[in-house]
Write a protein that holds these residues in place. Sequence first.
Motif, PDB file in Angstrom:
ATOM      1  N   GLY A  62      95.642  31.151-172.759  1.00 25.73           N
ATOM      2  CA  GLY A  62      94.264  31.216-172.289  1.00 25.73           C
ATOM      3  C   GLY A  62      93.698  29.945-171.701  1.00 25.73           C
ATOM      4  O   GLY A  62      92.515  29.889-171.364  1.00 25.73           O
ATOM      5  N   VAL A  63      94.518  28.901-171.567  1.00 26.05           N
ATOM      6  CA  VAL A  63      94.047  27.633-171.009  1.00 26.05           C
ATOM      7  C   VAL A  63      94.969  27.218-169.859  1.00 26.05           C
ATOM      8  O   VAL A  63      96.184  27.346-169.951  1.00 26.05           O
ATOM      9  N   THR A  72      91.510  23.188-166.364  1.00 24.30           N
ATOM     10  CA  THR A  72      90.931  23.871-165.203  1.00 24.30           C
ATOM     11  C   THR A  72      90.455  25.279-165.510  1.00 24.30           C
ATOM     12  O   THR A  72      89.670  25.840-164.766  1.00 24.30           O
ATOM     13  N   SER A  73      90.943  25.854-166.581  1.00 21.27           N
ATOM     14  CA  SER A  73      90.484  27.182-167.006  1.00 21.27           C
ATOM     15  C   SER A  73      90.592  27.261-168.522  1.00 21.27           C
ATOM     16  O   SER A  73      91.387  26.554-169.134  1.00 21.27           O
ATOM     17  N   GLY A  74      89.761  28.112-169.110  1.00 23.07           N
ATOM     18  CA  GLY A  74      89.735  28.209-170.562  1.00 23.07           C
ATOM     19  C   GLY A  74      89.130  26.975-171.211  1.00 23.07           C
ATOM     20  O   GLY A  74      89.518  26.594-172.312  1.00 23.07           O
ATOM     21  N   VAL A  75      88.167  26.354-170.515  1.00 25.22           N
ATOM     22  CA  VAL A  75      87.575  25.099-170.997  1.00 25.22           C
ATOM     23  C   VAL A  75      86.978  25.257-172.400  1.00 25.22           C
ATOM     24  O   VAL A  75      87.222  24.419-173.279  1.00 25.22           O
ATOM     25  N   SER A  76      86.229  26.324-172.638  1.00 24.36           N
ATOM     26  CA  SER A  76      85.603  26.485-173.958  1.00 24.36           C
ATOM     27  C   SER A  76      86.653  26.646-175.054  1.00 24.36           C
ATOM     28  O   SER A  76      86.481  26.142-176.163  1.00 24.36           O
ATOM     29  N   ALA A 124      89.734  25.324-174.941  1.00 25.02           N
ATOM     30  CA  ALA A 124      90.310  23.981-175.119  1.00 25.02           C
ATOM     31  C   ALA A 124      89.372  23.109-175.940  1.00 25.02           C
ATOM     32  O   ALA A 124      89.813  22.364-176.825  1.00 25.02           O
ATOM     33  N   GLN A 125      88.074  23.211-175.681  1.00 24.37           N
ATOM     34  CA  GLN A 125      87.097  22.433-176.446  1.00 24.37           C
ATOM     35  C   GLN A 125      87.083  22.862-177.909  1.00 24.37           C
ATOM     36  O   GLN A 125      86.973  22.021-178.803  1.00 24.37           O
ATOM     37  N   GLU A 126      87.208  24.145-178.147  1.00 25.60           N
ATOM     38  CA  GLU A 126      87.260  24.650-179.529  1.00 25.60           C
ATOM     39  C   GLU A 126      88.485  24.085-180.246  1.00 25.60           C
ATOM     40  O   GLU A 126      88.407  23.697-181.412  1.00 25.60           O
ATOM     41  N   ARG A 127      89.596  24.032-179.556  1.00 23.08           N
ATOM     42  CA  ARG A 127      90.839  23.525-180.149  1.00 23.08           C
ATOM     43  C   ARG A 127      90.804  22.013-180.363  1.00 23.08           C
ATOM     44  O   ARG A 127      91.409  21.502-181.302  1.00 23.08           O
ATOM     45  N   ARG A 128      90.123  21.295-179.474  1.00 17.96           N
ATOM     46  CA  ARG A 128      90.124  19.827-179.515  1.00 17.96           C
ATOM     47  C   ARG A 128      88.912  19.230-180.213  1.00 17.96           C
ATOM     48  O   ARG A 128      88.924  18.069-180.601  1.00 17.96           O
ATOM     49  N   GLY A 129      87.824  19.969-180.326  1.00 19.69           N
ATOM     50  CA  GLY A 129      86.633  19.416-180.964  1.00 19.69           C
ATOM     51  C   GLY A 129      85.776  18.636-179.988  1.00 19.69           C
ATOM     52  O   GLY A 129      85.924  18.746-178.773  1.00 19.69           O
ATOM     53  N   GLU A 130      84.906  17.823-180.541  1.00 21.76           N
ATOM     54  CA  GLU A 130      83.934  17.068-179.746  1.00 21.76           C
ATOM     55  C   GLU A 130      84.579  15.840-179.104  1.00 21.76           C
ATOM     56  O   GLU A 130      84.574  14.753-179.667  1.00 21.76           O
TER      57      GLU A 130
END
Length: 182
Positions: free
Chosen positions: A24-25, A96-100, A102-108
């Motif tokens: 998804g990313v 480039t896609s699935g940003v949210s 990737a952010q969920e997986r990586r955190g802040e």
Amino acid sequence: MIDFSAPADVVAPQLLGATIHIHGVGVRLTEVEAYLGSEDEAAHTYRGQTPRNAAMFGPPGRLYVYLSYGIHRAGNLVCAPVGTGQGCLLRAGEVTSGVSLAQERRGEVPFHRLAQGPGNLGRALGLNLSDNGAQPEITESPEEVEWVRGPRIGITKNTDAPLRFWIPGHATVSGRRHRPPA
């Protein structure tokens, strides 16, 4: 067209600007390192095939996923003919896609750091050990990409080999971004 049957140091610059899509990313690759099998002391395959590195000896274009430092899942794309044990480490890229996701997986973390460094890139993509040997979807760059090469980083053997390739000045490139190219 990316020719994964070529040696890793030939494939590596072809990967820059290409986008890999997994779980998804999508990540546009901005930094990779080539590992040349039995010719390269730093390669996981330098001493031959083991159960852990078997995917690196498999079909070109497949993933080799391994646990780095016991916590990070890092990924390589297998290169060269079957049995050669060469690959390109995915070091950094731009989501480039699935940003949210990737952010969920990586955190802040800042956007440019979502996939900066092999472990962070693996985490952004959601790589896991069951992806070892899988065929990822790769979209080639629609345009030619400027790149430079220099010594690999984060290793202790064969450190002077100019087998790290990156897009100069790109914010996602990991450490030593400004080191003069070889």
